[in-house]
Design a protein around this motif. Structure first.
Motif, PDB file in Angstrom:
ATOM      1  N   TYR A 190       0.888  -1.218  -0.209  1.00  0.00           N
ATOM      2  CA  TYR A 190      -0.009  -0.019  -0.026  1.00  0.00           C
ATOM      3  C   TYR A 190       0.964   1.357   0.061  1.00  0.00           C
ATOM      4  O   TYR A 190       2.011   1.350   0.573  1.00  0.00           O
ATOM      5  N   GLN A 208      -0.305   6.599   2.596  1.00  0.00           N
ATOM      6  CA  GLN A 208      -1.592   7.103   2.967  1.00  0.00           C
ATOM      7  C   GLN A 208      -2.691   5.842   3.326  1.00  0.00           C
ATOM      8  O   GLN A 208      -3.495   5.707   4.040  1.00  0.00           O
ATOM      9  N   GLU A 209      -2.574   5.097   2.076  1.00  0.00           N
ATOM     10  CA  GLU A 209      -3.484   3.908   2.251  1.00  0.00           C
ATOM     11  C   GLU A 209      -3.092   2.853   3.774  1.00  0.00           C
ATOM     12  O   GLU A 209      -4.103   2.479   4.055  1.00  0.00           O
ATOM     13  N   LYS A 214      -1.787   4.133   6.275  1.00  0.00           N
ATOM     14  CA  LYS A 214      -2.251   4.745   7.604  1.00  0.00           C
ATOM     15  C   LYS A 214      -3.744   4.707   7.811  1.00  0.00           C
ATOM     16  O   LYS A 214      -4.138   4.362   8.705  1.00  0.00           O
ATOM     17  N   GLU A 215      -4.581   4.778   6.614  1.00  0.00           N
ATOM     18  CA  GLU A 215      -5.982   4.639   6.794  1.00  0.00           C
ATOM     19  C   GLU A 215      -6.291   3.226   7.222  1.00  0.00           C
ATOM     20  O   GLU A 215      -7.059   3.115   8.105  1.00  0.00           O
ATOM     21  N   ILE A 216      -5.718   2.112   6.717  1.00  0.00           N
ATOM     22  CA  ILE A 216      -6.064   0.821   7.070  1.00  0.00           C
ATOM     23  C   ILE A 216      -5.863   0.538   8.534  1.00  0.00           C
ATOM     24  O   ILE A 216      -6.641  -0.040   9.358  1.00  0.00           O
ATOM     25  N   MET A 262      -4.833   2.638  11.221  1.00  0.00           N
ATOM     26  CA  MET A 262      -5.273   3.610  11.934  1.00  0.00           C
ATOM     27  C   MET A 262      -6.791   3.264  12.377  1.00  0.00           C
ATOM     28  O   MET A 262      -7.314   3.302  13.537  1.00  0.00           O
ATOM     29  N   ASP A 263      -7.363   3.100  11.090  1.00  0.00           N
ATOM     30  CA  ASP A 263      -8.812   2.498  11.493  1.00  0.00           C
ATOM     31  C   ASP A 263      -8.995   1.338  12.366  1.00  0.00           C
ATOM     32  O   ASP A 263      -9.737   1.211  13.492  1.00  0.00           O
ATOM     33  N   ASP A 301      -7.543   2.285  16.077  1.00  0.00           N
ATOM     34  CA  ASP A 301      -8.519   3.138  16.594  1.00  0.00           C
ATOM     35  C   ASP A 301      -9.594   2.493  17.330  1.00  0.00           C
ATOM     36  O   ASP A 301     -10.165   2.584  18.214  1.00  0.00           O
ATOM     37  N   LYS A 332       0.171   2.549  18.288  1.00  0.00           N
ATOM     38  CA  LYS A 332      -0.204   3.223  17.361  1.00  0.00           C
ATOM     39  C   LYS A 332       0.786   4.176  16.598  1.00  0.00           C
ATOM     40  O   LYS A 332       0.998   4.670  15.832  1.00  0.00           O
TER      41      LYS A 332
END
Length: 92
Positions: free
Chosen positions: A14, A17-18, A20-22, A24-25, A28, A63
């Motif tokens: 990835y 940015q991808e 990070k999105e995967i 972090m979701d 979180d 994280k």
């Protein structure tokens, strides 16, 4: 009965940015799960759930480590290879 099953949760290369999105979701969501467990214990018993709170602290630190690695990948123009397997076992 102890049955073990493995499932690929995430597998691929990835952009930072991808990734990070995967990630972090995912992190979180797990952090919020333990925060809710802790809050629930406080409401029910008047005392926080020490195990849940420790998990929140561990996951929050993890994280930050993940974010640092993703920042490094971004700064170096690299992609992030994520491979995550979940192992499920039934227990009594």
């Amino acid at each position: 009965m102890h049955m073990l099953q493995s499932t690929k949760l995430i597998e691929g290369v990835y952009t930072p940015q991808e990734a990070k999105e995967i990630l972090m979701d995912l992190l979180d969501h797990e952090i919020n799960f333990y925060k809710i467990q802790n809050l629930s214990a406080e409401v029910r018993n008047g005392n926080p759930d020490a195990q849940a709170w420790n998990k929140v602290q561990e996951l929050s630190a993890e994280k930050e480590r993940v974010l640092q690695m993703i920042r490094s990948a971004s700064e170096e123009g690299k992609k992030v290879n994520i491979y995550s397997t979940v192992h499920l076992r039934l227990e009594n």
